[in-house]
Design a protein around this motif. Structure first.
Motif, PDB file in Angstrom:
ATOM      1  N   GLN A 118      51.272  39.938 128.255  1.00  0.00           N
ATOM      2  CA  GLN A 118      52.184  41.078 128.299  1.00  0.00           C
ATOM      3  C   GLN A 118      53.444  40.818 127.473  1.00  0.00           C
ATOM      4  O   GLN A 118      53.982  41.733 126.842  1.00  0.00           O
ATOM      5  CB  GLN A 118      52.548  41.394 129.756  1.00  0.00           C
ATOM      6  N   SER A 119      53.923  39.580 127.454  1.00  0.00           N
ATOM      7  CA  SER A 119      55.119  39.269 126.678  1.00  0.00           C
ATOM      8  C   SER A 119      54.894  39.523 125.190  1.00  0.00           C
ATOM      9  O   SER A 119      55.771  40.064 124.502  1.00  0.00           O
ATOM     10  CB  SER A 119      55.537  37.815 126.899  1.00  0.00           C
ATOM     11  N   ALA A 120      53.707  39.149 124.686  1.00  0.00           N
ATOM     12  CA  ALA A 120      53.393  39.399 123.276  1.00  0.00           C
ATOM     13  C   ALA A 120      53.211  40.889 123.024  1.00  0.00           C
ATOM     14  O   ALA A 120      53.594  41.407 121.964  1.00  0.00           O
ATOM     15  CB  ALA A 120      52.132  38.630 122.875  1.00  0.00           C
ATOM     16  N   TYR A 121      52.633  41.573 124.004  1.00  0.00           N
ATOM     17  CA  TYR A 121      52.472  43.022 123.883  1.00  0.00           C
ATOM     18  C   TYR A 121      53.828  43.715 123.762  1.00  0.00           C
ATOM     19  O   TYR A 121      54.014  44.617 122.939  1.00  0.00           O
ATOM     20  CB  TYR A 121      51.701  43.571 125.083  1.00  0.00           C
ATOM     21  N   LEU A 122      54.781  43.289 124.564  1.00  0.00           N
ATOM     22  CA  LEU A 122      56.106  43.919 124.532  1.00  0.00           C
ATOM     23  C   LEU A 122      56.773  43.724 123.175  1.00  0.00           C
ATOM     24  O   LEU A 122      57.500  44.605 122.705  1.00  0.00           O
ATOM     25  CB  LEU A 122      56.976  43.358 125.649  1.00  0.00           C
ATOM     26  N   GLU A 123      56.535  42.593 122.521  1.00  0.00           N
ATOM     27  CA  GLU A 123      57.085  42.374 121.185  1.00  0.00           C
ATOM     28  C   GLU A 123      56.464  43.356 120.190  1.00  0.00           C
ATOM     29  O   GLU A 123      57.165  43.954 119.361  1.00  0.00           O
ATOM     30  CB  GLU A 123      56.827  40.936 120.739  1.00  0.00           C
ATOM     31  N   ARG A 124      55.144  43.542 120.269  1.00  0.00           N
ATOM     32  CA  ARG A 124      54.468  44.496 119.375  1.00  0.00           C
ATOM     33  C   ARG A 124      54.933  45.918 119.668  1.00  0.00           C
ATOM     34  O   ARG A 124      55.128  46.718 118.747  1.00  0.00           O
ATOM     35  CB  ARG A 124      52.949  44.391 119.542  1.00  0.00           C
TER      36      ARG A 124
ATOM     37  N   ALA B 299      57.842  46.894 120.877  1.00  0.00           N
ATOM     38  CA  ALA B 299      59.204  47.095 120.387  1.00  0.00           C
ATOM     39  C   ALA B 299      59.194  47.402 118.897  1.00  0.00           C
ATOM     40  O   ALA B 299      59.932  48.284 118.428  1.00  0.00           O
ATOM     41  CB  ALA B 299      60.050  45.855 120.679  1.00  0.00           C
ATOM     42  N   THR B 300      58.371  46.692 118.144  1.00  0.00           N
ATOM     43  CA  THR B 300      58.267  46.955 116.705  1.00  0.00           C
ATOM     44  C   THR B 300      57.720  48.355 116.445  1.00  0.00           C
ATOM     45  O   THR B 300      58.220  49.088 115.588  1.00  0.00           O
ATOM     46  CB  THR B 300      57.370  45.908 116.033  1.00  0.00           C
ATOM     47  N   ALA B 301      56.688  48.729 117.207  1.00  0.00           N
ATOM     48  CA  ALA B 301      56.073  50.042 117.014  1.00  0.00           C
ATOM     49  C   ALA B 301      57.041  51.167 117.340  1.00  0.00           C
ATOM     50  O   ALA B 301      57.065  52.204 116.664  1.00  0.00           O
ATOM     51  CB  ALA B 301      54.818  50.159 117.868  1.00  0.00           C
ATOM     52  N   LEU B 302      57.851  50.984 118.361  1.00  0.00           N
ATOM     53  CA  LEU B 302      58.763  52.048 118.778  1.00  0.00           C
ATOM     54  C   LEU B 302      59.882  52.281 117.772  1.00  0.00           C
ATOM     55  O   LEU B 302      60.522  53.336 117.792  1.00  0.00           O
ATOM     56  CB  LEU B 302      59.360  51.721 120.153  1.00  0.00           C
ATOM     57  N   GLU B 303      60.113  51.325 116.903  1.00  0.00           N
ATOM     58  CA  GLU B 303      61.124  51.501 115.858  1.00  0.00           C
ATOM     59  C   GLU B 303      60.640  52.403 114.735  1.00  0.00           C
ATOM     60  O   GLU B 303      61.420  52.823 113.884  1.00  0.00           O
ATOM     61  CB  GLU B 303      61.516  50.142 115.279  1.00  0.00           C
ATOM     62  N   THR B 304      59.327  52.695 114.724  1.00  0.00           N
ATOM     63  CA  THR B 304      58.729  53.513 113.673  1.00  0.00           C
ATOM     64  C   THR B 304      58.798  54.982 114.061  1.00  0.00           C
ATOM     65  O   THR B 304      58.401  55.367 115.158  1.00  0.00           O
ATOM     66  CB  THR B 304      57.259  53.107 113.447  1.00  0.00           C
ATOM     67  N   SER B 305      59.287  55.808 113.157  1.00  0.00           N
ATOM     68  CA  SER B 305      59.368  57.245 113.401  1.00  0.00           C
ATOM     69  C   SER B 305      58.257  57.948 112.627  1.00  0.00           C
ATOM     70  O   SER B 305      58.185  57.856 111.400  1.00  0.00           O
ATOM     71  CB  SER B 305      60.736  57.780 112.965  1.00  0.00           C
ATOM     72  N   LEU B 306      57.369  58.626 113.353  1.00  0.00           N
ATOM     73  CA  LEU B 306      56.217  59.281 112.732  1.00  0.00           C
ATOM     74  C   LEU B 306      56.106  60.721 113.210  1.00  0.00           C
ATOM     75  O   LEU B 306      56.631  61.091 114.258  1.00  0.00           O
ATOM     76  CB  LEU B 306      54.926  58.526 113.080  1.00  0.00           C
ATOM     77  N   ASP B 307      55.374  61.504 112.454  1.00  0.00           N
ATOM     78  CA  ASP B 307      55.108  62.893 112.828  1.00  0.00           C
ATOM     79  C   ASP B 307      53.721  62.974 113.455  1.00  0.00           C
ATOM     80  O   ASP B 307      52.716  62.831 112.754  1.00  0.00           O
ATOM     81  CB  ASP B 307      55.176  63.798 111.594  1.00  0.00           C
ATOM     82  N   PRO B 308      53.618  63.189 114.789  1.00  0.00           N
ATOM     83  CA  PRO B 308      52.309  63.266 115.442  1.00  0.00           C
ATOM     84  C   PRO B 308      51.415  64.363 114.875  1.00  0.00           C
ATOM     85  O   PRO B 308      50.198  64.323 115.090  1.00  0.00           O
ATOM     86  CB  PRO B 308      52.664  63.542 116.906  1.00  0.00           C
ATOM     87  N   ALA B 309      51.991  65.334 114.155  1.00  0.00           N
ATOM     88  CA  ALA B 309      51.169  66.395 113.571  1.00  0.00           C
ATOM     89  C   ALA B 309      50.146  65.825 112.595  1.00  0.00           C
ATOM     90  O   ALA B 309      49.114  66.452 112.325  1.00  0.00           O
ATOM     91  CB  ALA B 309      52.057  67.420 112.865  1.00  0.00           C
ATOM     92  N   GLY B 310      50.429  64.637 112.083  1.00  0.00           N
ATOM     93  CA  GLY B 310      49.475  64.008 111.175  1.00  0.00           C
ATOM     94  C   GLY B 310      48.137  63.714 111.815  1.00  0.00           C
ATOM     95  O   GLY B 310      47.123  63.589 111.115  1.00  0.00           O
ATOM     96  N   LEU B 311      48.106  63.605 113.149  1.00  0.00           N
ATOM     97  CA  LEU B 311      46.834  63.374 113.834  1.00  0.00           C
ATOM     98  C   LEU B 311      45.873  64.537 113.645  1.00  0.00           C
ATOM     99  O   LEU B 311      44.651  64.361 113.712  1.00  0.00           O
ATOM    100  CB  LEU B 311      47.075  63.156 115.330  1.00  0.00           C
TER     101      LEU B 311
END
Length: 231
Positions: free
Chosen positions: A190-196, A198-210
């Motif tokens: 879980q500790s390694a997951y939380l690091e990944r 945190a990095t992912a949450l810094e990314t701003s994306l448009d969900p409409a691309g899905l």
């Protein structure tokens, strides 16, 4: 709930969709004890199942199936139906964790643009799919179902292809299962997951691309190519 890392939900009414998004951002997610049991728990596993977007594997036979396009793949056209299909009993899965309170929360997240469904259709009938939650550059896979051979697997390939095409960083599968092992799932602390996360949450994306169209041929190509991170 048998998981020692599970804790009871706050009282109904005090827990909103916005609160649930904050839980995802902190690395926990909701589960019910059973479909007909209204209790909901927040779960933080010691080991987390993750499908690496740069290490996704598609079995050879499934690649041929996806390219052949046996299903029409759509996004977010019948989210409530996908949610209900995932909650319904099926052979080998007589009970599920999606109860009434959880259903209401995910419908709210969908209305807010944070919960999405990928659907496989054949002859205008819904035959498989999956749903999950997106926040920043993270996609939290929640559940899938299949009423036709390979339908949920095709939906997963299309999900990964869209995540890669759009620049997502993390695909959370919560727990390790034999079904997901074939796609390259790994288990991390879980500790390694939380690091990944945190990095992912810094990314701003448009969900409409899905929702942008994608052929079966392109889905396999995107799903297998190295991830290109959006700046």
């Amino acid at each position: 709930m048998t998981d020692p890392a599970a804790s009871a939900f706050p009282p109904p009414g005090s827990f909103t969709a916005e609160t649930l998004l904050r839980c995802y951002a902190q690395g926990v997610f909701p589960m019910g004890e059973a479909r007909d049991d209204p209790r909901v728990f927040l779960v933080e596993p010691e080991q987390r199942g993750v499908i690496p977007l740069d290490g996704f594997h598609i079995p050879t036979r499934l690649r041929r199936t996806v390219r052949a396009e046996p299903f029409v793949v759509r996004v977010n056209t019948v989210f409530p139906a996908v949610l209900d299909a995932c909650a319904a009993p099926s052979p080998g899965r007589e009970d599920t964790w999606i109860n009434g309170p959880i259903r209401r929360l995910y419908l709210q997240l969908h209305a807010m643009g944070h919960a999405h469904s990928l659907e496989c259709w054949r002859d205008e009938a819904l035959v498989g799919g999956l749903y999950g939650v997106t926040l920043g550059g993270a996609f939290f896979g929640e559940s899938m179902f299949s009423r036709a051979t390979d339908a949920s697997k095709v939906a997963l390939v299309h999900l990964v292809a869209r995540l890669r095409r759009g620049g997502w960083r993390l695909l959370d599968a919560q727990f390790r299962t034999p079904h997901l092992d074939q796609f390259g799932l790994i288990e991390i602390p879980q500790s390694a997951y939380l690091e990944r996360l945190a990095t992912a949450l810094e990314t701003s994306l448009d969900p409409a691309g899905l929702s942008l169209p994608l052929s079966g041929l392109d889905a396999v190509s995107y799903a297998l190519q190295p991830t290109i991170h959006a700046s």
